[in-house]
Design a protein around this motif. Structure first.
Motif, PDB file in Angstrom:
ATOM      1  N   ARG A  62       2.500 -16.942 -46.193  1.00 44.09           N
ATOM      2  CA  ARG A  62       1.258 -16.163 -46.131  1.00 44.09           C
ATOM      3  C   ARG A  62       1.583 -14.717 -46.462  1.00 44.09           C
ATOM      4  O   ARG A  62       2.734 -14.291 -46.425  1.00 44.09           O
ATOM      5  CB  ARG A  62       0.623 -16.268 -44.739  1.00 44.09           C
ATOM      6  N   GLY A  63       0.542 -13.960 -46.787  1.00 43.62           N
ATOM      7  CA  GLY A  63       0.689 -12.523 -46.969  1.00 43.62           C
ATOM      8  C   GLY A  63       1.483 -12.081 -48.177  1.00 43.62           C
ATOM      9  O   GLY A  63       2.078 -11.009 -48.182  1.00 43.62           O
ATOM     10  N   HIS A  64       1.489 -12.877 -49.256  1.00 44.75           N
ATOM     11  CA  HIS A  64       2.318 -12.529 -50.412  1.00 44.75           C
ATOM     12  C   HIS A  64       1.903 -11.207 -51.044  1.00 44.75           C
ATOM     13  O   HIS A  64       2.759 -10.451 -51.523  1.00 44.75           O
ATOM     14  CB  HIS A  64       2.278 -13.658 -51.446  1.00 44.75           C
ATOM     15  N   ALA A  65       0.626 -10.913 -51.049  1.00 41.46           N
ATOM     16  CA  ALA A  65       0.175  -9.653 -51.647  1.00 41.46           C
ATOM     17  C   ALA A  65       0.712  -8.466 -50.860  1.00 41.46           C
ATOM     18  O   ALA A  65       1.052  -7.427 -51.434  1.00 41.46           O
ATOM     19  CB  ALA A  65      -1.352  -9.613 -51.700  1.00 41.46           C
ATOM     20  N   ARG A  66       0.791  -8.619 -49.551  1.00 39.09           N
ATOM     21  CA  ARG A  66       1.316  -7.528 -48.720  1.00 39.09           C
ATOM     22  C   ARG A  66       2.782  -7.264 -49.047  1.00 39.09           C
ATOM     23  O   ARG A  66       3.205  -6.118 -49.164  1.00 39.09           O
ATOM     24  CB  ARG A  66       1.136  -7.872 -47.246  1.00 39.09           C
ATOM     25  N   TYR A  67       3.577  -8.314 -49.169  1.00 35.66           N
ATOM     26  CA  TYR A  67       4.973  -8.133 -49.564  1.00 35.66           C
ATOM     27  C   TYR A  67       5.050  -7.439 -50.919  1.00 35.66           C
ATOM     28  O   TYR A  67       5.862  -6.527 -51.115  1.00 35.66           O
ATOM     29  CB  TYR A  67       5.698  -9.479 -49.619  1.00 35.66           C
ATOM     30  N   ALA A  68       4.244  -7.885 -51.851  1.00 36.06           N
ATOM     31  CA  ALA A  68       4.279  -7.317 -53.198  1.00 36.06           C
ATOM     32  C   ALA A  68       3.964  -5.826 -53.174  1.00 36.06           C
ATOM     33  O   ALA A  68       4.571  -5.043 -53.922  1.00 36.06           O
ATOM     34  CB  ALA A  68       3.300  -8.053 -54.101  1.00 36.06           C
ATOM     35  N   ARG A  69       3.034  -5.417 -52.335  1.00 38.76           N
ATOM     36  CA  ARG A  69       2.702  -3.987 -52.244  1.00 38.76           C
ATOM     37  C   ARG A  69       3.886  -3.162 -51.776  1.00 38.76           C
ATOM     38  O   ARG A  69       3.960  -1.965 -52.052  1.00 38.76           O
ATOM     39  CB  ARG A  69       1.511  -3.779 -51.300  1.00 38.76           C
ATOM     40  N   HIS A  70       4.797  -3.799 -51.091  1.00 38.43           N
ATOM     41  CA  HIS A  70       5.989  -3.098 -50.605  1.00 38.43           C
ATOM     42  C   HIS A  70       7.221  -3.395 -51.459  1.00 38.43           C
ATOM     43  O   HIS A  70       8.348  -3.093 -51.063  1.00 38.43           O
ATOM     44  CB  HIS A  70       6.249  -3.468 -49.149  1.00 38.43           C
ATOM     45  N   GLY A  71       7.009  -3.995 -52.618  1.00 42.67           N
ATOM     46  CA  GLY A  71       8.106  -4.229 -53.547  1.00 42.67           C
ATOM     47  C   GLY A  71       8.996  -5.405 -53.215  1.00 42.67           C
ATOM     48  O   GLY A  71      10.118  -5.496 -53.728  1.00 42.67           O
ATOM     49  N   LEU A  72       8.507  -6.323 -52.385  1.00 44.10           N
ATOM     50  CA  LEU A  72       9.301  -7.501 -52.024  1.00 44.10           C
ATOM     51  C   LEU A  72       8.716  -8.749 -52.673  1.00 44.10           C
ATOM     52  O   LEU A  72       7.504  -8.945 -52.683  1.00 44.10           O
ATOM     53  CB  LEU A  72       9.324  -7.682 -50.507  1.00 44.10           C
ATOM     54  N   HIS A  73       9.596  -9.591 -53.187  1.00 38.02           N
ATOM     55  CA  HIS A  73       9.197 -10.845 -53.818  1.00 38.02           C
ATOM     56  C   HIS A  73       9.174 -11.939 -52.760  1.00 38.02           C
ATOM     57  O   HIS A  73      10.203 -12.263 -52.153  1.00 38.02           O
ATOM     58  CB  HIS A  73      10.182 -11.197 -54.925  1.00 38.02           C
ATOM     59  N   ALA A  74       7.994 -12.499 -52.486  1.00 39.90           N
ATOM     60  CA  ALA A  74       7.846 -13.556 -51.488  1.00 39.90           C
ATOM     61  C   ALA A  74       7.537 -14.878 -52.167  1.00 39.90           C
ATOM     62  O   ALA A  74       6.787 -14.928 -53.141  1.00 39.90           O
ATOM     63  CB  ALA A  74       6.737 -13.202 -50.500  1.00 39.90           C
ATOM     64  N   VAL A  75       8.134 -15.941 -51.644  1.00 40.44           N
ATOM     65  CA  VAL A  75       7.927 -17.276 -52.203  1.00 40.44           C
ATOM     66  C   VAL A  75       7.530 -18.237 -51.088  1.00 40.44           C
ATOM     67  O   VAL A  75       8.070 -18.176 -49.985  1.00 40.44           O
ATOM     68  CB  VAL A  75       9.188 -17.805 -52.921  1.00 40.44           C
ATOM     69  N   PRO A  76       6.593 -19.149 -51.361  1.00 40.08           N
ATOM     70  CA  PRO A  76       6.208 -20.141 -50.354  1.00 40.08           C
ATOM     71  C   PRO A  76       7.159 -21.329 -50.364  1.00 40.08           C
ATOM     72  O   PRO A  76       7.887 -21.557 -51.329  1.00 40.08           O
ATOM     73  CB  PRO A  76       4.813 -20.561 -50.814  1.00 40.08           C
ATOM     74  N   ASP A  77       7.114 -22.102 -49.281  1.00 40.25           N
ATOM     75  CA  ASP A  77       7.858 -23.360 -49.254  1.00 40.25           C
ATOM     76  C   ASP A  77       7.356 -24.264 -50.377  1.00 40.25           C
ATOM     77  O   ASP A  77       6.151 -24.356 -50.615  1.00 40.25           O
ATOM     78  CB  ASP A  77       7.644 -24.078 -47.922  1.00 40.25           C
ATOM     79  N   ARG A  78       8.263 -24.932 -51.045  1.00 40.46           N
ATOM     80  CA  ARG A  78       7.863 -25.884 -52.082  1.00 40.46           C
ATOM     81  C   ARG A  78       7.314 -27.167 -51.465  1.00 40.46           C
ATOM     82  O   ARG A  78       6.467 -27.831 -52.067  1.00 40.46           O
ATOM     83  CB  ARG A  78       9.057 -26.194 -52.985  1.00 40.46           C
ATOM     84  N   VAL A  79       7.824 -27.520 -50.281  1.00 43.51           N
ATOM     85  CA  VAL A  79       7.330 -28.681 -49.534  1.00 43.51           C
ATOM     86  C   VAL A  79       6.949 -28.178 -48.147  1.00 43.51           C
ATOM     87  O   VAL A  79       7.768 -27.553 -47.475  1.00 43.51           O
ATOM     88  CB  VAL A  79       8.411 -29.774 -49.430  1.00 43.51           C
ATOM     89  N   PRO A  80       5.711 -28.397 -47.694  1.00 46.59           N
ATOM     90  CA  PRO A  80       5.286 -27.839 -46.409  1.00 46.59           C
ATOM     91  C   PRO A  80       5.897 -28.565 -45.219  1.00 46.59           C
ATOM     92  O   PRO A  80       6.357 -29.706 -45.320  1.00 46.59           O
ATOM     93  CB  PRO A  80       3.760 -28.023 -46.437  1.00 46.59           C
ATOM     94  N   ASP A  81       5.895 -27.855 -44.087  1.00 47.67           N
ATOM     95  CA  ASP A  81       6.237 -28.424 -42.778  1.00 47.67           C
ATOM     96  C   ASP A  81       7.664 -28.953 -42.681  1.00 47.67           C
ATOM     97  O   ASP A  81       7.920 -29.975 -42.049  1.00 47.67           O
ATOM     98  CB  ASP A  81       5.242 -29.539 -42.403  1.00 47.67           C
ATOM     99  N   LEU A  82       8.587 -28.230 -43.286  1.00 46.34           N
ATOM    100  CA  LEU A  82       9.996 -28.601 -43.177  1.00 46.34           C
ATOM    101  C   LEU A  82      10.765 -27.645 -42.267  1.00 46.34           C
ATOM    102  O   LEU A  82      11.977 -27.773 -42.126  1.00 46.34           O
ATOM    103  CB  LEU A  82      10.664 -28.612 -44.557  1.00 46.34           C
ATOM    104  N   GLY A  83      10.063 -26.671 -41.684  1.00 43.61           N
ATOM    105  CA  GLY A  83      10.745 -25.707 -40.839  1.00 43.61           C
ATOM    106  C   GLY A  83      11.663 -24.810 -41.651  1.00 43.61           C
ATOM    107  O   GLY A  83      11.436 -24.581 -42.844  1.00 43.61           O
ATOM    108  N   PRO A  84      12.736 -24.310 -41.016  1.00 46.24           N
ATOM    109  CA  PRO A  84      13.638 -23.394 -41.726  1.00 46.24           C
ATOM    110  C   PRO A  84      14.239 -23.975 -43.000  1.00 46.24           C
ATOM    111  O   PRO A  84      14.517 -23.242 -43.951  1.00 46.24           O
ATOM    112  CB  PRO A  84      14.733 -23.098 -40.693  1.00 46.24           C
ATOM    113  N   LEU A  85      14.427 -25.305 -43.036  1.00 49.23           N
ATOM    114  CA  LEU A  85      15.005 -25.895 -44.236  1.00 49.23           C
ATOM    115  C   LEU A  85      14.065 -25.743 -45.430  1.00 49.23           C
ATOM    116  O   LEU A  85      14.517 -25.628 -46.576  1.00 49.23           O
ATOM    117  CB  LEU A  85      15.334 -27.368 -43.998  1.00 49.23           C
ATOM    118  N   GLY A  86      12.768 -25.734 -45.185  1.00 49.22           N
ATOM    119  CA  GLY A  86      11.814 -25.483 -46.260  1.00 49.22           C
ATOM    120  C   GLY A  86      11.967 -24.092 -46.838  1.00 49.22           C
ATOM    121  O   GLY A  86      11.904 -23.898 -48.055  1.00 49.22           O
ATOM    122  N   GLY A  87      12.178 -23.110 -45.974  1.00 52.34           N
ATOM    123  CA  GLY A  87      12.409 -21.753 -46.442  1.00 52.34           C
ATOM    124  C   GLY A  87      13.709 -21.625 -47.202  1.00 52.34           C
ATOM    125  O   GLY A  87      13.790 -20.951 -48.235  1.00 52.34           O
ATOM    126  N   LEU A  88      14.732 -22.287 -46.705  1.00 50.48           N
ATOM    127  CA  LEU A  88      16.026 -22.270 -47.385  1.00 50.48           C
ATOM    128  C   LEU A  88      15.909 -22.894 -48.764  1.00 50.48           C
ATOM    129  O   LEU A  88      16.458 -22.371 -49.754  1.00 50.48           O
ATOM    130  CB  LEU A  88      17.039 -23.020 -46.525  1.00 50.48           C
TER     131      LEU A  88
END
Length: 196
Positions: free
Chosen positions: A57-83
């Motif tokens: 969530r909040g990808h536009a907010r990250y972008a406004r601060h110069g950070l590249h944010a990416v969503p999980d490719r597969v939902p509901d995997l917990g930290p492994l999804g982020g990894l």
């Protein structure tokens, strides 16, 4: 094995749903008046080639601060999804991961992990026990191990680290912490930042 800044991506893990914090997004918690996502990015930026955030969530907010944010490719995997999301976009040989609520982490963590990793990566054990998300990952082996782990729904980060033969960095005298309640926030000296 030396690891240069050009070899490293910092991946901030901020993909949680904030259920236990009543919707407060840990990435925007304020420590000394600075949002956590920005503080960690600033602190480690000189030692890495790129910074990315795993966030759902909040990808536009990250972008406004110069950070590249990416969503999980597969939902509901917990930290492994982020990894998995971070490993998919990183273009360096190594990935340093930190949970975005790592209010006690400082820049000394990276050289300590590099010294401990012996070519296979490393994770931290502090005075509270294993902290698997504070870790330095070799990206090619990580990607190869992630595919079968995700396919078989083996979602424990420690199991993945064991499969990769990652080293444990024992860091006595340090409690990296885990901010899951309002009491945890108060004890750590952080507060919720204003909405944006």
């Amino acid at each position: 094995m030396p690891i240069a800044p050009a070899d490293l991506t910092l991946g901030l893990l901020a993909g949680g749903r904030a259920v236990r914090l009543g919707g407060i997004d840990k990435a925007w918690l304020l420590r000394d008046g600075e949002p956590q996502a920005l503080r960690l990015a600033r602190m480690f930026a000189p030692a890495v080639a790129a910074v990315a955030v795993s966030a759902n969530r909040g990808h536009a907010r990250y972008a406004r601060h110069g950070l590249h944010a990416v969503p999980d490719r597969v939902p509901d995997l917990g930290p492994l999804g982020g990894l998995d999301a971070l490993a998919a976009i990183a273009t360096t040989p190594w990935l340093l991961t930190l949970p975005v609520d790592a209010v006690h982490a400082d820049a000394a963590l990276l050289p300590a992990l590099v010294a401990a990793q012996a070519g296979q990566g490393a994770y931290v054990i502090d005075d509270d026990g294993v902290q698997p998300l504070f870790a330095l990952w070799p990206l090619a082996p990580l990607r190869a191990a992630l595919a079968p782990a995700l396919a078989q729904r083996r979602l424990a980060v420690r199991e993945l680290q064991a499969a990769l033969g990652m080293a444990a960095l024992r860091w006595s005298g340090l409690r990296l912490g885990n901010l899951n309640t309002l009491a945890d926030l108060a004890a750590a000296g952080v507060v919720a930042g204003p909405p944006e």
